[in-house]
Design an enzyme around this catalytic site. Structure first.
Site, PDB file in Angstrom:
ATOM      1  CG  ASP A 161     118.819   2.956  73.762  1.00  0.00           C
ATOM      2  OD1 ASP A 161     117.886   2.724  74.552  1.00  0.00           O
ATOM      3  OD2 ASP A 161     120.009   2.721  74.010  1.00  0.00           O
ATOM      4  NE  ARG A 162     114.852  10.966  68.628  1.00  0.00           N
ATOM      5  CZ  ARG A 162     114.531  12.227  68.837  1.00  0.00           C
ATOM      6  NH1 ARG A 162     114.503  12.704  70.072  1.00  0.00           N
ATOM      7  NH2 ARG A 162     114.233  13.028  67.829  1.00  0.00           N
TER       8      ARG A 162
END
Length: 320
Positions: free
Chosen positions: A146-147
């Site tokens: 995930d970012r």
């Protein structure tokens, strides 16, 4: 594979080298016809304009070494070269490399950087590394983070390594471990969370993942307590056995202990207290990775947390 790119649209005959054996024809074309809309690629497949060994094939056809792929004339739209990314970002990612050889790069991805462009982002880790390693024509992400999650991320430099690691990921050959700072006092008895996960869309269009025992996919995460901060918070190790989207974030929530700084599944009051200590990030970090190598060896890596994480935990553990 040997071919000369024509200056004007013309039929191309591409011979499949052993390196690309097993790849789906649609993915093969998507990688080679840069700039061509995906819808057009599927249209020429559907209409039978793409032939393999002079025969029609379906998009899911898997190539074999020696196949001759006929690609019809396709006009690639003119487009400017990618805008060079900021040198500061490129230097930061170059400095994040913890392992590199002829076939693989592993970085300690900083929080806040997406792994690829899309959803309004023009770049991500993979786009940056294609600028950092212009001679590596086959760079691909092996998996995703995930970012807002930091930690160990693998980038294959060769398709053979990509295939090897994807096979290992589908089995039990890869051991990935994360650290997460969660709300409350995690019970020692919670050693595993087994809860099927499904995706849903909110009215705003935002994609969410939730426990769905009827229609969701089986999902398992193994947990271990690393450190306690009274009844306020616990540092846990999470080892995902399956690899579902947002799995650790949803499984910790399901266990009653959301992750600090999680704007999607977390608790704002808890996250605010952590922010007040300087922790302005998601407290999920992929800190340990063990992968089998094609030669039979094993690669074991650990990645330290960033300064913000370390200082927040230091303040959290300080006596009142």
């Amino acid at each position: 594979m040997t071919t000369t790119a024509p200056s004007t649209p013309a039929v191309q005959l591409l011979e499949v080298s052993p390196e690309y054996a097993g790849q789906r024809i649609d993915n093969f074309l998507l990688a080679r016809l840069k700039g061509v809309p995906k819808t057009l690629i599927y249209r020429i497949l559907r209409k039978g304009e793409v032939r393999v060994n002079k025969g029609r094939i379906k998009p899911e056809y898997k190539l074999q070494a020696g196949d001759i792929v006929r690609v019809p004339p396709v006009r690639v739209p003119e487009r400017d070269e990618p805008v060079p990314l900021a040198q500061g970002l490129l230097q930061r990612l170059e400095a994040s490399i913890v392992f590199e050889d002829k076939a693989l790069i592993v970085i300690n991805k900083p929080a806040g950087i997406a792994v690829h462009g899309g959803s309004g982002l023009t770049y991500g880790v993979i786009e940056a590394f294609r600028q950092l390693r212009p001679d590596c024509k086959e760079l691909e992400l092996v998996h995703r983070l995930d970012r807002d999650t930091s930690g160990l991320l693998m980038i294959a430099k060769k398709r053979s390594m990509l295939r090897h690691l994807h096979t290992a990921l589908r089995g039990d050959g890869v051991d990935k471990r994360y650290m997460a700072l969660v709300r409350g006092n995690w019970a020692t008895s919670i050693k595993q969370v087994r809860a099927s996960l499904g995706k849903s869309n909110l009215r705003s269009g935002e994609r969410m993942v939730e426990v769905d025992e009827e229609e969701g996919k089986e999902s398992v995460t193994v947990f271990k307590v690393l450190r306690r901060f009274g009844d306020f918070a616990t540092m846990v190790e999470a080892r995902p056995i399956t690899g579902r989207t947002h799995q650790i974030r949803v499984h910790t929530l399901h266990a009653g202990h959301c992750i600090a700084g999680d704007t999607k599944y977390g608790d704002e009051a808890f996250s605010k207290e952590i922010r007040d200590l300087g922790g302005k990030r998601l407290f999920l970090h992929a800190y340990m990775l063990t992968v089998p190598l094609p030669d039979g060896g094993e690669l074991k890596l650990q990645a330290p947390v960033d300064e913000m994480w370390a200082k927040t935990v230091e303040r959290l553990s300080a006596p009142l």
